[in-house]
Motif scaffolding. Sequence first.
Motif, PDB file in Angstrom:
ATOM      1  N   GLY A   1       0.623  -1.261   0.052  1.00  0.00           N
ATOM      2  CA  GLY A   1      -0.065  -0.026  -0.069  1.00  0.00           C
ATOM      3  C   GLY A   1       0.895   1.252   0.056  1.00  0.00           C
ATOM      4  O   GLY A   1       0.506   2.213  -0.762  1.00  0.00           O
ATOM      5  N   LEU A   2       1.870   1.306   0.696  1.00  0.00           N
ATOM      6  CA  LEU A   2       2.750   2.361   0.702  1.00  0.00           C
ATOM      7  C   LEU A   2       3.578   2.463  -0.540  1.00  0.00           C
ATOM      8  O   LEU A   2       3.729   3.637  -0.752  1.00  0.00           O
ATOM      9  CB  LEU A   2       4.088   2.372   2.078  1.00  0.00           C
ATOM     10  N   LEU A   3       3.586   1.787  -1.174  1.00  0.00           N
ATOM     11  CA  LEU A   3       4.299   1.751  -2.685  1.00  0.00           C
ATOM     12  C   LEU A   3       3.315   2.147  -3.510  1.00  0.00           C
ATOM     13  O   LEU A   3       3.599   2.583  -4.480  1.00  0.00           O
ATOM     14  CB  LEU A   3       4.994   0.290  -2.893  1.00  0.00           C
ATOM     15  N   ALA A   4       2.162   1.442  -3.360  1.00  0.00           N
ATOM     16  CA  ALA A   4       1.084   1.952  -4.525  1.00  0.00           C
ATOM     17  C   ALA A   4       0.754   3.213  -4.673  1.00  0.00           C
ATOM     18  O   ALA A   4       0.609   3.637  -5.615  1.00  0.00           O
ATOM     19  CB  ALA A   4      -0.133   0.889  -4.392  1.00  0.00           C
ATOM     20  N   TYR A   5       0.402   3.763  -3.173  1.00  0.00           N
ATOM     21  CA  TYR A   5      -0.012   5.184  -3.327  1.00  0.00           C
ATOM     22  C   TYR A   5       0.690   6.256  -4.134  1.00  0.00           C
ATOM     23  O   TYR A   5       0.503   6.916  -4.991  1.00  0.00           O
ATOM     24  CB  TYR A   5      -0.464   5.588  -1.985  1.00  0.00           C
ATOM     25  N   PRO A   6       2.015   6.203  -3.837  1.00  0.00           N
ATOM     26  CA  PRO A   6       3.111   7.205  -4.397  1.00  0.00           C
ATOM     27  C   PRO A   6       3.048   6.890  -5.843  1.00  0.00           C
ATOM     28  O   PRO A   6       3.265   7.700  -6.831  1.00  0.00           O
ATOM     29  CB  PRO A   6       4.349   6.922  -3.538  1.00  0.00           C
ATOM     30  N   SER A   7       3.106   5.635  -6.164  1.00  0.00           N
ATOM     31  CA  SER A   7       3.180   5.155  -7.763  1.00  0.00           C
ATOM     32  C   SER A   7       1.941   5.643  -8.360  1.00  0.00           C
ATOM     33  O   SER A   7       1.917   6.114  -9.482  1.00  0.00           O
ATOM     34  CB  SER A   7       3.080   3.680  -7.757  1.00  0.00           C
ATOM     35  N   LEU A   8       0.563   5.450  -7.752  1.00  0.00           N
ATOM     36  CA  LEU A   8      -0.547   6.184  -8.315  1.00  0.00           C
ATOM     37  C   LEU A   8      -0.224   7.555  -8.547  1.00  0.00           C
ATOM     38  O   LEU A   8      -1.037   8.143  -9.654  1.00  0.00           O
ATOM     39  CB  LEU A   8      -1.651   5.548  -7.508  1.00  0.00           C
ATOM     40  N   THR A   9       0.084   8.307  -7.493  1.00  0.00           N
ATOM     41  CA  THR A   9       0.303   9.623  -7.584  1.00  0.00           C
ATOM     42  C   THR A   9       1.016  10.084  -8.788  1.00  0.00           C
ATOM     43  O   THR A   9       0.713  10.868  -9.236  1.00  0.00           O
ATOM     44  CB  THR A   9       0.776  10.077  -6.217  1.00  0.00           C
ATOM     45  N   LEU A  10       2.135   9.413  -8.801  1.00  0.00           N
ATOM     46  CA  LEU A  10       3.192   9.749  -9.843  1.00  0.00           C
ATOM     47  C   LEU A  10       2.271   9.362 -11.450  1.00  0.00           C
ATOM     48  O   LEU A  10       2.824  10.057 -12.268  1.00  0.00           O
ATOM     49  CB  LEU A  10       4.435   8.879  -9.830  1.00  0.00           C
ATOM     50  N   ALA A  11       1.732   8.347 -11.407  1.00  0.00           N
ATOM     51  CA  ALA A  11       0.849   7.950 -12.500  1.00  0.00           C
ATOM     52  C   ALA A  11      -0.136   9.012 -12.976  1.00  0.00           C
ATOM     53  O   ALA A  11      -0.236   9.533 -14.280  1.00  0.00           O
ATOM     54  CB  ALA A  11       0.334   6.590 -12.523  1.00  0.00           C
ATOM     55  N   VAL A  12      -0.869   9.654 -11.970  1.00  0.00           N
ATOM     56  CA  VAL A  12      -1.605  10.856 -11.982  1.00  0.00           C
ATOM     57  C   VAL A  12      -0.803  11.988 -12.666  1.00  0.00           C
ATOM     58  O   VAL A  12      -1.154  12.746 -13.636  1.00  0.00           O
ATOM     59  CB  VAL A  12      -2.469  11.122 -10.963  1.00  0.00           C
ATOM     60  N   LEU A  13       0.239  12.263 -12.057  1.00  0.00           N
ATOM     61  CA  LEU A  13       0.997  13.463 -12.189  1.00  0.00           C
ATOM     62  C   LEU A  13       1.477  13.327 -13.708  1.00  0.00           C
ATOM     63  O   LEU A  13       1.534  14.319 -14.531  1.00  0.00           O
ATOM     64  CB  LEU A  13       1.937  13.892 -11.488  1.00  0.00           C
ATOM     65  N   THR A  14       1.866  12.369 -14.066  1.00  0.00           N
ATOM     66  CA  THR A  14       2.657  12.221 -15.456  1.00  0.00           C
ATOM     67  C   THR A  14       1.528  12.134 -16.365  1.00  0.00           C
ATOM     68  O   THR A  14       1.665  12.530 -17.707  1.00  0.00           O
ATOM     69  CB  THR A  14       3.399  10.964 -15.536  1.00  0.00           C
ATOM     70  N   GLY A  15       0.335  11.561 -16.151  1.00  0.00           N
ATOM     71  CA  GLY A  15      -0.662  11.625 -17.049  1.00  0.00           C
ATOM     72  C   GLY A  15      -1.248  13.150 -17.256  1.00  0.00           C
ATOM     73  O   GLY A  15      -1.721  13.235 -18.383  1.00  0.00           O
ATOM     74  N   ILE A  16      -1.165  13.807 -16.293  1.00  0.00           N
ATOM     75  CA  ILE A  16      -1.668  15.260 -16.327  1.00  0.00           C
ATOM     76  C   ILE A  16      -0.618  15.928 -17.303  1.00  0.00           C
ATOM     77  O   ILE A  16      -0.968  16.717 -18.517  1.00  0.00           O
ATOM     78  CB  ILE A  16      -1.797  16.063 -15.122  1.00  0.00           C
ATOM     79  N   GLY A  17       0.713  15.888 -17.398  1.00  0.00           N
ATOM     80  CA  GLY A  17       1.696  16.328 -18.176  1.00  0.00           C
ATOM     81  C   GLY A  17       1.608  15.762 -19.504  1.00  0.00           C
ATOM     82  O   GLY A  17       2.178  16.266 -20.430  1.00  0.00           O
TER      83      GLY A  17
END
Length: 178
Positions: free
Chosen positions: A13-29
């Motif tokens: 879970g601690l690895l999934a949440y930052p990974s999902l956050t990075l996926a969202v941020l790179t998706g926005i860009g």
Amino acid sequence: MSVVIWYLDRAAGLLAYPSLTLAVLTGIGYNSPSFGVLHAAAQRVHIEVSVFAMIVTLLHAVIGVVDTWNVLSGQVPSPTYSLSYFSAGVIVGGGALLLLVVAVLGFTDPARFSRPWGPRVVHTFAYGGFVFGTIHAAAIGTDIAGLIMPLLGPTAVFISYVLCLRVLVQRGCCLVSE
């Protein structure tokens, strides 16, 4: 063994949440050329980051089911909060997983559904899954609140800021040098 499952569940879970956050941020860009070098970087890594995030999220879900079973069956002590609160957190996490899986299926095979889905629909499901995942982390992650709670608020604010900036730039309200 149940202690190992508990640690593996939290670690995933601690690895999934930052990974999902990075996926969202790179998706926005990814589709925002006005972000310059960040746009180019996002186009290089977004899909790979998203695949990694989904794999870790699925791992967290599988281990989480075992961990939840251990708690609900009484094989391990209950959390310090009520079992109904715990169950609600698990259900919200399941909703997050469902939305993310639908987004992945819509991306990998858009003809799977009655009408082919475009990127806007797929990403709406992905954003919804991220929101539910954030609620899940805030609700059920209270047993490691010292690690999670200081990150959730700033993460949500930063992602909201980047989304708003993207919308303003796309509408021509902000000038960004190319």
